[in-house]
Design a protein around this motif. Sequence first.
Motif, PDB file in Angstrom:
ATOM      1  N   ALA A   1     -45.986  13.365 -93.410  1.00 50.61           N
ATOM      2  CA  ALA A   1     -44.655  13.096 -93.968  1.00 50.61           C
ATOM      3  C   ALA A   1     -43.572  13.787 -93.148  1.00 50.61           C
ATOM      4  N   ASP A   2     -43.813  15.019 -92.719  1.00 52.84           N
ATOM      5  CA  ASP A   2     -42.809  15.739 -91.934  1.00 52.84           C
ATOM      6  C   ASP A   2     -42.660  15.159 -90.530  1.00 52.84           C
ATOM      7  N   ALA A   3     -43.778  14.812 -89.916  1.00 49.03           N
ATOM      8  CA  ALA A   3     -43.745  14.359 -88.527  1.00 49.03           C
ATOM      9  C   ALA A   3     -43.243  12.934 -88.376  1.00 49.03           C
TER      10      ALA A   3
ATOM     11  N   VAL B   1     -31.778  13.447 -85.615  1.00 43.71           N
ATOM     12  CA  VAL B   1     -31.762  13.164 -87.046  1.00 43.71           C
ATOM     13  C   VAL B   1     -33.140  12.715 -87.492  1.00 43.71           C
ATOM     14  N   ALA B   2     -33.645  13.350 -88.551  1.00 42.49           N
ATOM     15  CA  ALA B   2     -34.967  12.975 -89.049  1.00 42.49           C
ATOM     16  C   ALA B   2     -34.908  11.585 -89.672  1.00 42.49           C
ATOM     17  N   PHE B   3     -35.893  10.778 -89.408  1.00 43.12           N
ATOM     18  CA  PHE B   3     -35.962   9.429 -89.962  1.00 43.12           C
ATOM     19  C   PHE B   3     -37.423   9.032 -90.036  1.00 43.12           C
ATOM     20  N   SER B   4     -37.706   7.831 -90.512  1.00 42.02           N
ATOM     21  CA  SER B   4     -39.088   7.390 -90.674  1.00 42.02           C
ATOM     22  C   SER B   4     -39.526   6.513 -89.498  1.00 42.02           C
ATOM     23  N   LEU B   5     -40.718   6.799 -88.979  1.00 39.51           N
ATOM     24  CA  LEU B   5     -41.283   6.029 -87.884  1.00 39.51           C
ATOM     25  C   LEU B   5     -42.259   5.002 -88.428  1.00 39.51           C
ATOM     26  N   THR B   6     -42.265   3.829 -87.835  1.00 40.10           N
ATOM     27  CA  THR B   6     -43.240   2.804 -88.200  1.00 40.10           C
ATOM     28  C   THR B   6     -44.572   3.145 -87.550  1.00 40.10           C
ATOM     29  N   PRO B   7     -45.676   2.552 -87.998  1.00 39.60           N
ATOM     30  CA  PRO B   7     -46.973   2.833 -87.375  1.00 39.60           C
ATOM     31  C   PRO B   7     -46.993   2.589 -85.862  1.00 39.60           C
ATOM     32  N   LEU B   8     -46.334   1.539 -85.392  1.00 36.79           N
ATOM     33  CA  LEU B   8     -46.303   1.286 -83.951  1.00 36.79           C
ATOM     34  C   LEU B   8     -45.543   2.384 -83.210  1.00 36.79           C
TER      35      LEU B   8
ATOM     36  N   THR C   1     -46.172   8.359 -79.969  1.00 36.57           N
ATOM     37  CA  THR C   1     -45.776   9.769 -79.940  1.00 36.57           C
ATOM     38  C   THR C   1     -46.958  10.669 -79.605  1.00 36.57           C
ATOM     39  N   PRO C   2     -46.742  11.724 -78.830  1.00 32.75           N
ATOM     40  CA  PRO C   2     -47.836  12.655 -78.514  1.00 32.75           C
ATOM     41  C   PRO C   2     -48.306  13.449 -79.727  1.00 32.75           C
ATOM     42  N   ILE C   3     -47.396  13.734 -80.667  1.00 31.41           N
ATOM     43  CA  ILE C   3     -47.784  14.556 -81.816  1.00 31.41           C
ATOM     44  C   ILE C   3     -48.855  13.868 -82.647  1.00 31.41           C
ATOM     45  N   PHE C   4     -48.839  12.533 -82.682  1.00 33.08           N
ATOM     46  CA  PHE C   4     -49.870  11.813 -83.437  1.00 33.08           C
ATOM     47  C   PHE C   4     -51.245  12.146 -82.881  1.00 33.08           C
ATOM     48  N   TYR C   5     -51.386  12.116 -81.576  1.00 28.27           N
ATOM     49  CA  TYR C   5     -52.690  12.360 -80.954  1.00 28.27           C
ATOM     50  C   TYR C   5     -53.079  13.828 -81.027  1.00 28.27           C
TER      51      TYR C   5
ATOM     52  N   ALA D   1     -52.250  23.653 -79.967  1.00 31.23           N
ATOM     53  CA  ALA D   1     -51.415  24.744 -79.466  1.00 31.23           C
ATOM     54  C   ALA D   1     -50.207  24.225 -78.702  1.00 31.23           C
ATOM     55  N   GLN D   2     -50.299  22.984 -78.215  1.00 35.29           N
ATOM     56  CA  GLN D   2     -49.185  22.383 -77.474  1.00 35.29           C
ATOM     57  C   GLN D   2     -48.178  21.700 -78.404  1.00 35.29           C
ATOM     58  N   ALA D   3     -48.484  21.613 -79.681  1.00 38.24           N
ATOM     59  CA  ALA D   3     -47.600  20.921 -80.639  1.00 38.24           C
ATOM     60  C   ALA D   3     -46.379  21.780 -80.958  1.00 38.24           C
ATOM     61  N   PRO D   4     -45.279  21.157 -81.411  1.00 34.70           N
ATOM     62  CA  PRO D   4     -44.108  21.947 -81.808  1.00 34.70           C
ATOM     63  C   PRO D   4     -44.405  22.815 -83.023  1.00 34.70           C
ATOM     64  N   ARG D   5     -43.671  23.897 -83.162  1.00 36.18           N
ATOM     65  CA  ARG D   5     -43.918  24.844 -84.250  1.00 36.18           C
ATOM     66  C   ARG D   5     -43.696  24.197 -85.615  1.00 36.18           C
ATOM     67  N   GLN D   6     -42.627  23.403 -85.740  1.00 34.73           N
ATOM     68  CA  GLN D   6     -42.326  22.708 -86.983  1.00 34.73           C
ATOM     69  C   GLN D   6     -42.327  21.206 -86.726  1.00 34.73           C
ATOM     70  N   LEU D   7     -43.027  20.440 -87.561  1.00 38.54           N
ATOM     71  CA  LEU D   7     -43.092  18.999 -87.390  1.00 38.54           C
ATOM     72  C   LEU D   7     -41.838  18.346 -87.948  1.00 38.54           C
ATOM     73  N   SER D   8     -41.330  17.350 -87.223  1.00 39.93           N
ATOM     74  CA  SER D   8     -40.164  16.594 -87.664  1.00 39.93           C
ATOM     75  C   SER D   8     -40.172  15.254 -86.955  1.00 39.93           C
ATOM     76  N   SER D   9     -39.758  14.202 -87.643  1.00 41.39           N
ATOM     77  CA  SER D   9     -39.734  12.882 -87.013  1.00 41.39           C
ATOM     78  C   SER D   9     -38.727  12.844 -85.867  1.00 41.39           C
ATOM     79  N   SER D  10     -37.696  13.716 -85.901  1.00 47.62           N
ATOM     80  CA  SER D  10     -36.754  13.768 -84.780  1.00 47.62           C
ATOM     81  C   SER D  10     -37.439  14.321 -83.543  1.00 47.62           C
ATOM     82  N   ASN D  11     -38.294  15.354 -83.724  1.00 49.01           N
ATOM     83  CA  ASN D  11     -39.060  15.889 -82.600  1.00 49.01           C
ATOM     84  C   ASN D  11     -40.064  14.871 -82.090  1.00 49.01           C
ATOM     85  N   SER D  12     -40.705  14.150 -83.022  1.00 48.04           N
ATOM     86  CA  SER D  12     -41.696  13.143 -82.636  1.00 48.04           C
ATOM     87  C   SER D  12     -41.049  12.061 -81.783  1.00 48.04           C
ATOM     88  N   ASN D  13     -39.817  11.664 -82.164  1.00 45.90           N
ATOM     89  CA  ASN D  13     -39.130  10.608 -81.432  1.00 45.90           C
ATOM     90  C   ASN D  13     -38.710  11.084 -80.046  1.00 45.90           C
TER      91      ASN D  13
END
Length: 341
Positions: A264-266, A129-136, A141-145, A324-336
Amino acid sequence: IGAAQSWFPPERKGLVGSVVVSGYGFGSLFWVPFQTVFVNPDNVQAVIDQDCLHIGTEQEEAKCDFYFVDKTMLERVPWMFFLLGVVYSIMGVMAVCLISDPEPKSRMKPHRRDQELLENLIEESPGKVAFSLTPLQVLRTPIFYQIWLGFFSISLTNGLMGNYSKTFGLTFIQDDHYFAKVAVFLNILNGSSRVVWGLAYDRLGFKQCFMIIGVIVTLITSTLPVLPMIGSNTLTVKIAYGCWMCLLYSVFPGIFAIVAAGVADAFGPDHYQSNFGLLFSQSIAYCATVIILTKVTVIQAVLGYNGMFLVAGGCGVLGLVVVAQAPRQLSSSNSNEGRLF
């Protein structure tokens, strides 16, 4: 950007964010010609740096910088900054007065039964489920880097072009008014291309947009050293320089549009401002890199403009490999799901 996106549907994040960041490009469209007309109305030519170690040699034009030394022209510079400061202050105050957040119905307290259903859904489907992540949480998450390194690789080219495209061009084209005219077209592209890439993001997503931007920026930046070989002060080299710059400025400004929407998506909308600010920590890294490449005498003497652009091209390759290693579509559920720890 977050305030603007909150007024429109979520599926329009790319377009709305790109319209806002296009102000960076379109703003210069007005200021560059104004600055040139105000400071250098007579098209006074820059002269070669008399302290250059390569002066009097065959490498004089390629290795030495050109500077403006006309006293009358230089006396106008402080007044230009003063005038711009006044104008920017007025515009800043107007912006603060006009920016506001909406009060959507979604901010109303949900019904207790709906809240319980949502909590049960999250418990039954963790990470889906997509939700909002705090800065910490974002920092875990790897997608941030991946986004951070991609942003850095393109921003490095942006920093080099913003500070040294003209001084580089002056080594083989000595015409200040020519650069002012080119700058007008570049700033049109700088603003309009952000909107185009925002629309592209809504259709293609972050990864595909970045790969297109990264490939073109890397190729163009790496081939900039070819331009001085075409000639000096010729029509051909002026056309080539203009084409190279226009192609570059039609692509790399798009990074700001896709990152603005990608955050916003990630990571979700609730902590957008803080999470977006975290990504801009890459500015410290790229500024430090630009300083090392251009201000450390030993390194600058070895690299020159050619080496500097090749290093930027190498960073572009690094950004492409990482994203190139990132997911095709960004989502906070994928990030988590892919969190580091």
